[in-house]
Enzyme design. Structure first.
Site, PDB file in Angstrom:
ATOM      1  N   LYS A  40       0.844  -1.204   0.000  1.00  0.00           N
ATOM      2  CA  LYS A  40       0.000   0.000   0.000  1.00  0.00           C
ATOM      3  C   LYS A  40       0.880   1.255   0.000  1.00  0.00           C
ATOM      4  O   LYS A  40       0.581   2.229  -0.693  1.00  0.00           O
ATOM      5  CB  LYS A  40      -0.955  -0.030   1.192  1.00  0.00           C
ATOM      6  CG  LYS A  40      -2.042  -1.088   1.017  1.00  0.00           C
ATOM      7  CD  LYS A  40      -2.840  -1.402   2.269  1.00  0.00           C
ATOM      8  CE  LYS A  40      -3.773  -2.577   2.004  1.00  0.00           C
ATOM      9  NZ  LYS A  40      -4.497  -3.050   3.189  1.00  0.00           N
ATOM     10  N   GLN A  70      -5.128  -1.451   9.401  1.00  0.00           N
ATOM     11  CA  GLN A  70      -4.826  -2.760   8.813  1.00  0.00           C
ATOM     12  C   GLN A  70      -5.313  -3.877   9.734  1.00  0.00           C
ATOM     13  O   GLN A  70      -4.961  -3.908  10.912  1.00  0.00           O
ATOM     14  CB  GLN A  70      -3.312  -2.889   8.584  1.00  0.00           C
ATOM     15  CG  GLN A  70      -2.888  -4.179   7.901  1.00  0.00           C
ATOM     16  CD  GLN A  70      -3.383  -4.279   6.462  1.00  0.00           C
ATOM     17  OE1 GLN A  70      -3.320  -3.331   5.690  1.00  0.00           O
ATOM     18  NE2 GLN A  70      -3.900  -5.445   6.088  1.00  0.00           N
ATOM     19  N   ASP A  95     -11.090   2.188   3.402  1.00  0.00           N
ATOM     20  CA  ASP A  95     -11.273   0.738   3.291  1.00  0.00           C
ATOM     21  C   ASP A  95     -12.747   0.406   3.082  1.00  0.00           C
ATOM     22  O   ASP A  95     -13.085  -0.705   2.682  1.00  0.00           O
ATOM     23  CB  ASP A  95     -10.779   0.041   4.569  1.00  0.00           C
ATOM     24  CG  ASP A  95      -9.467  -0.687   4.356  1.00  0.00           C
ATOM     25  OD1 ASP A  95      -9.135  -0.990   3.188  1.00  0.00           O
ATOM     26  OD2 ASP A  95      -8.777  -0.968   5.349  1.00  0.00           O
TER      27      ASP A  95
END
Ligand code: NAP
Length: 293
Positions: A50, A94, A117
């Site tokens: 990422k 995460q 997300d």
């Protein structure tokens, strides 16, 4: 005849190019905050990817790495700080995170306009109402793959195996939005094979290597394998101290047998995985625009 292999790497690369062109022209530049708690090795790999994608797309990134004993209050405080920081357009927590932290509470604390997300209750709620702002990244990447290959799910029977908040459920909602007829299977589903065998489109997001074999697939079905099963190691240390690359991840579908029966199939690696990162960058761009409104 063997299935056509869906090339997620190629599609993601083309998608990244067009998103990057827009992202790199932004002034001030977009910025993504990444939060990691603990040392899960797969998370380390995903975060590195990422950060690399941010660099390529001209997005600034800032990683906050807490140790595995961090308290919920500490992580919440950082999320609040990122929420209030106008230079930050996206916040990504995460997962997985250590069990003592309440992942749903932490996801809920992220400003919905920065939820790149798409895992928070506001994002998932809007999606369930058929009006998403920031779509869950992996399912949105799957839909983009289908679109690229002109695979229309309207009126088709789609089976999604897995009902997590981050993959299975939002994917089912996106398929519904495209007028598919959708069934969701999970660990308590009886006789999984008899259901999956009826699917025109089969999506698998479970985390169990080779759960789906050729007998469980209808001839000519489109099979999308979202599973990403790693050996758990990052780079493997050899006896002389040097490092070797860890083995590649494997999917939830027995690729070699199923590819002989399906019409289209995604490989692992090189299928859905690269799309997720591109999809995240698309959400960073979308979040930036939403915040400027
Ligand atoms: P998760 O939260 O663990 O959910 C797994 C789902 O699979 C659950 O709904 C579970 O059912 C169901 N399940 C477990 N065993 C089953 C069985 N034998 N038959 C049918 N269903 C079963 O996992 P996740 O976060 O959704 O991730 C799933 C997989 O996708 C993992 O391999 C993950 O690494 C991968 N993934 C890949 C990407 C990517 O970018 N390619 C992104 C995210 C995730 P219950 O609800 O009943 O427990």
């Amino acid at each position: 005849m063997a299935a056509e292999i869906i090339d997620g790497k190629k599609v993601a690369s083309e998608w990244m190019d067009s998103i990057s062109a827009e992202l790199s022209s932004l002034s001030p530049p977009a910025k993504l905050a990444l939060i990691r708690v603990g040392d899960d090795p797969a998370s380390g790999i995903y975060l590195r990817k990422k950060e690399e994608a941010c660099k390529k797309a001209g997005v600034l990134s800032q990683l906050m790495h807490f140790d595995k004993n961090a308290t919920r209050a500490q992580v919440l405080e950082k999320i609040t700080q990122f929420n209030n920081d106008k230079s930050i357009n996206g916040i990504l927590l995460q997962v997985p995170i250590p069990a003592h932290l309440d992942v749903l509470a932490l996801q809920e604390a992220i400003n919905p306009l920065k939820d790149v997300d798409g895992f928070g209750p506001y994002s998932l709620g809007l999606l369930a109402m058929g009006n998403p702002k920031l779509k869950a990244a992996t399912p949105a990447g799957v839909m983009k793959l289908l679109q690229y290959y002109n695979l229309d799910v309207a009126s088709k029977f789609c089976v999604v195996v897995g009902r997590s908040n981050i993959v299975g459920k939002p994917l089912a909602q996106l398929l519904l939005m495209q007028n598919a007829t959708v069934a969701i299977a999970h660990s308590k589903t009886n006789d999984l094979g008899s259901l999956t065998k009826q699917a025109d489109f089969l999506f698998v997001a479970v985390g169990k290597p080779k759960l789906i074999n050729a007998k469980m697939v209808k001839k000519g079905a489109v099979v999308v394998d979202i599973g990403m099963n790693r050996s758990g190691e990052d780079d493997v240390k050899l006896f002389d101290g040097s490092k070797a690359k860890s083995p590649p991840p494997v999917g939830d579908v027995d690729f070699n047998s199923v590819k002989k029966k399906a019409s289209y199939i995604t490989p692992v690696p090189g299928g859905v995985g690269p799309m997720t990162v591109a999809s995240l960058m698309a959400n960073v761009l979308q979040a930036y625009k939403l915040q400027k409104k």
